[in-house]
Design an enzyme around this catalytic site. Structure first.
Site, short mmCIF file in Angstrom:
data_model
loop_
_atom_site.label_atom_id
_atom_site.label_comp_id
_atom_site.label_asym_id
_atom_site.label_seq_id
_atom_site.Cartn_x
_atom_site.Cartn_y
_atom_site.Cartn_z
N HIS A 200 -0.49 -10.43 -2.12
CA HIS A 200 -1.29 -11.21 -3.09
C HIS A 200 -0.61 -12.59 -3.46
O HIS A 200 0.62 -12.46 -3.67
CB HIS A 200 -1.23 -10.30 -4.17
CG HIS A 200 -1.87 -10.63 -5.47
ND1 HIS A 200 -1.54 -10.57 -6.57
CD2 HIS A 200 -3.29 -11.35 -5.69
CE1 HIS A 200 -2.46 -11.17 -7.53
NE2 HIS A 200 -3.41 -11.50 -7.00
N HIS B 171 -3.39 -20.96 -8.93
CA HIS B 171 -4.30 -19.76 -9.65
C HIS B 171 -4.74 -20.31 -10.78
O HIS B 171 -5.92 -20.17 -11.17
CB HIS B 171 -3.16 -18.71 -9.87
CG HIS B 171 -4.01 -17.45 -10.53
ND1 HIS B 171 -4.25 -17.48 -12.03
CD2 HIS B 171 -4.39 -16.30 -10.06
CE1 HIS B 171 -4.40 -16.61 -12.42
NE2 HIS B 171 -4.90 -15.71 -11.43
O1 G3P Z 1 -8.26 -11.55 -5.24
C1 G3P Z 1 -7.91 -10.53 -6.07
C2 G3P Z 1 -7.08 -10.99 -7.25
O2 G3P Z 1 -6.22 -12.35 -6.70
C3 G3P Z 1 -7.91 -11.54 -8.29
O3 G3P Z 1 -7.14 -11.81 -9.45
O4 G3P Z 1 -6.20 -13.31 -11.07
O5 G3P Z 1 -4.85 -12.47 -9.34
O6 G3P Z 1 -6.49 -14.19 -8.83
P1 G3P Z 1 -6.39 -13.09 -9.71
MG MG Z 2 -6.42 -14.40 -6.51
#
Ligand code: G3P
Ligand code: MG
Length: 255
Positions: free
Chosen positions: A16, A58
């Site tokens: 992630h 992000h």
């Molecule tokens: O793509 C999955 C996840 O990254 C979505 O949430 O806020 O971490 O971008 P966020």
């Molecule tokens: Mg994400």
């Protein structure tokens, strides 16, 4: 475990934001760290600068993850490139530059890493961002073994990506509970799958999505036992911050 491979040609384990907990999220440093832990697929967030350069970030604003201030979309790339995107995380990463989709495409392709590009538009820029990122992804991954998977919470952005480059795979990101009309939404967007919030994911939901012929990935799963449970329920992939505990390089733990 069910045979899930046809709908999901990508790896099971996805880091992630690169490996965005142990290194500054959405930077090349995070990708290098995720790769060092054996990950062959990364999820990352992409938006556009004022001069239309695709950068990894992000938040809409710069404060949390860089030395800059204000909305990223209000600055040209050359202005953002002066900032430090690593010191906020830890001194070891001081001076880490903002990553672009160009540099990340080069790095991931050279290292056989697959991509889940989360289209994260600055509010008001959904359609343009979806269209431009899809077009760039098509160009940057031409000839790749697998195309990047495009995902977004923004259905406007996904619709624009669909219209610009219909052949790129898309996943609809679901922020909270699965809405009752999820099938219609996914069908309209011609998505190949749904990416679900772990908090609201149940075996029944996974089965319904699989029965509809779609893939299902779950984020953000930071517990090995929970990941095993989700995969046992038939989910195709998990997206994790825990690149040490869930390293695909540790097959006894993860596979
Ligand atoms: O793509 C999955 C996840 O990254 C979505 O949430 O806020 O971490 O971008 P966020
Ligand atoms: Mg994400």
């Amino acid at each position: 475990m069910p045979n899930t491979r046809q709908k999901w040609p990508y790896p099971t384990w996805i880091a992630h934001r690169g490996a965005g907990r142990l290194a500054p999220e959405n930077t090349l440093a995070a990708f290098r760290l995720g790769a060092a832990h054996g990950f062959h697929m990364m999820e990352y967030d992409v938006k556009l600068t004022a001069d239309d350069v695709p950068i990894l970030l992000h938040d809409d604003t710069l404060e949390r993850t860089s030395s800059g201030q204000g909305r990223a979309a209000d600055f040209r790339y050359a202005e953002l490139a002066r900032h430090d995107f690593g010191s906020w995380h830890s001194p070891a990463y001081a001076g880490e530059p903002v990553a672009t989709l160009y540099s990340i495409a080069a790095y991931t392709r050279a290292n056989s890493i697959h991509s889940n590009i989360e289209i994260k538009p600055t509010p008001g820029m959904e359609t343009h961002t979806g269209e431009r990122i899809a077009q760039l992804a098509q160009q940057l991954w031409v000839g790749a073994e697998l195309p990047p998977l495009l995902s977004s919470f923004s259905e406007k952005a996904l619709a624009a990506a669909r219209d610009a480059v219909p052949e790129l795979p898309r996943a609809l990101l679901i922020e909270e509970e699965l809405p009752p009309d999820w099938r219609d939404r996914a069908l309209w967007l011609r998505c190949s799958g749904l990416n679900l919030n772990d908090r609201y994911t149940t075996p029944e939901i996974i089965q319904q999505i699989r029965d509809a012929g779609l893939s299902v990935a779950v984020w953000t799963v930071n517990d090995v036992a929970r990941a095993r449970q989700l995969l046992g329920w038939g989910c195709h992939a998990v997206i994790t911050d825990e690149v040490q505990a869930m390293s695909p390089a540790k097959p006894a733990d993860c596979n």
